[in-house]
Design an enzyme around this catalytic site. Sequence first.
Site, short mmCIF file in Angstrom:
data_model
loop_
_atom_site.label_atom_id
_atom_site.label_comp_id
_atom_site.label_asym_id
_atom_site.label_seq_id
_atom_site.Cartn_x
_atom_site.Cartn_y
_atom_site.Cartn_z
CG PHE A 102 -6.97 -11.50 0.84
CD1 PHE A 102 -6.62 -12.53 -0.01
CD2 PHE A 102 -6.86 -10.20 0.39
CE1 PHE A 102 -6.16 -12.29 -1.29
CE2 PHE A 102 -6.39 -9.93 -0.88
CZ PHE A 102 -6.04 -10.98 -1.73
CB ALA A 103 -12.37 -14.00 5.18
N GLY A 118 2.94 -0.53 4.12
CA GLY A 118 2.52 -1.39 3.03
C GLY A 118 2.43 -2.84 3.47
CE1 TYR A 150 -4.94 2.22 4.17
CE2 TYR A 150 -5.82 0.10 3.46
CZ TYR A 150 -4.84 1.07 3.41
OH TYR A 150 -3.76 0.91 2.56
CG ASN A 183 -6.73 -2.35 -0.17
OD1 ASN A 183 -5.61 -1.93 -0.43
ND2 ASN A 183 -6.99 -3.06 0.92
NE ARG A 191 -0.96 3.94 6.85
CZ ARG A 191 -2.22 3.64 7.17
NH1 ARG A 191 -2.86 4.40 8.04
NH2 ARG A 191 -2.82 2.60 6.63
CB SER A 232 -0.95 0.00 1.20
OG SER A 232 -2.00 -0.92 0.97
#
Length: 601
Positions: A159-160, A339, A198, A200, A324, A101
């Site tokens: 992506f659980a 990231g 947050y 994506n 950030r 990220s």
Amino acid sequence: MVTRTVRRATAATAALLALTAVPAHAATHDRDTTRAGGTAALPAPDLAGLRAVLRTLTAQGAPGAIARIDDRGTVRTAAAGIDDRTTRRAIGNADRFRIGSVTKSFSAVVLLQLADAHKLDLDASVDHYLPGLLPDRRITVRHVLSHRSGLYDYTNSMFASSVSGFEAVRDKVFTYRQLVGLSLRHARTNAPGAAYSYSNTNFVVAGMLIEKLTGHSVATAYRDRIIKPLKLRDTFYVHPSTKIPGRYAHGYLTPDRAGAPLVDATEQTVSWAQSAGAVISTTRDLNTFFSALLGGRLTSAAGLAQMQRWTPVNSTTRYGLGLRRRDLSCGVSVYGHTGAVQGFYTYSFTSKDGRRSLTALANTSNNGTVLNTMAGTLEAAFCGKRTRTIQGSPLTGRGSYVTERRVAYEDIAPGVARRRAAWGPTPVGRRAEPACSGGSSCGNRRLPGRDAVPEPARPGVTPSRTSSLRRLVVRESARLGGTPCGSPLASARRLAGTGLPQRDAEPNRLTPAARVGRHAQTRSPARRPAGTGPPRPLVVREPACPGGTLSGQRTVPPGQHQATPGPIGRAQRGRCHERVDAGRQSASAGWRPHAAGGRSL
């Protein structure tokens, strides 16, 4: 361990303009309240502390770790461990890696450059540029870049399960619209502009804006606007290729199941992220990038000021536009991004004037302990030996550092990662704790005299009588912007030694008879089977509204809570409702928190 120092001449960077904070779109923006962090005021980096952090990372599960500090022409590097578990080759700062990220900062810079050129209005609706893409015309470009759009992060579902989810998309190629479509299958987390959450999805939309406004791919935009002007010789956007060119570090994904072997995740398309996380780089190039950004060489002063209109994330972190801010223990603020991509964790930050930069990598992911420990690289680089120590820190003495307990989260599947970070590695049969939006956990465990949920009751051991005096703390959800909120994930519970009835064959449901029996036993402790003892402490943690905010809390004496009809954790339209239920001990299967309507992670 390798350390080297190189001195070279550098040109002076431009001074930054003072940041003017202007409230907008119901969000709270603030000024920098910590020390400016100019290199003249910074203590010397603590190299011994930096090396100690890297060694700690390898002890915590990362095969290798590297860090590089660029400080007004002086370069300091350190490394520990290996980059390839097969060849056992030592990891080094020349290795390329996936930056995850940190890519978001690249995307934000391109869009701020377009705003400087008057081709983009940050406060215009995304629908103005991409008609019909999003369901709400109130979502602006600024909302997207500051994670305040309310768009659900599709990676939470993708992506659980970390390994199976990754393997399902490792070689897959998505279009941007497909990824946005995955997000729109879910309810939004909040109203546009209401809160930080947050996602994506926001930077997938950013990639679409870049391609629409430039007429070129994001790969071309990154190359022409950032990579070539800064002479970043090791930075690439190779999507949809799965290879990292040249010398690179292997990345290893930590499975959810304790004790399972690491998965080599180096080769993948990263098509699930693209403009949100698919860039490849090195510690040198990332330091050059953030130094140039904060030094005013990539955007106008006005554009950089826009990137630094901060929205609070937690007590140590603020988020601007793809940027950030981290507030360190010594009172210094640093600027950059974190990231996470399967196999790689990256921290890349610079000082206020851009003259001291630190990039660190650990070649693992899905490991909350490693992620939290990486904050120590910032403390060593920018606070030096002034770093404040705390009891129980992974480091002791010189180089010890402060981290916030249970607030680590990843930039991929942030909701799933926060639950795992809050409760640690999830053993077989244990459900993870639901998390709040915005990077914060849903509240602290409330137990007198300790900061952990009690261990499962052992067969034949009667719980202590003092446990009956402990009270249930219910965290209630809150509402923002008049929109539905609350996580679709079920609440997790902790309760042991109650003697409540066993589950039926369906793991997430009680039989009608068992449900009646549960209420009778909960409300009438005298009816419990002889010898079972009073109930152990029960903590019910409710999904909070986006942004991690809570409407408050209340203390409920044992026996006065009630179950909410229907699947626990389902958001109800128009309000955040209280959900209360009790888990129970299963003598046959061991201790497993029960979450009606939930899922096991």
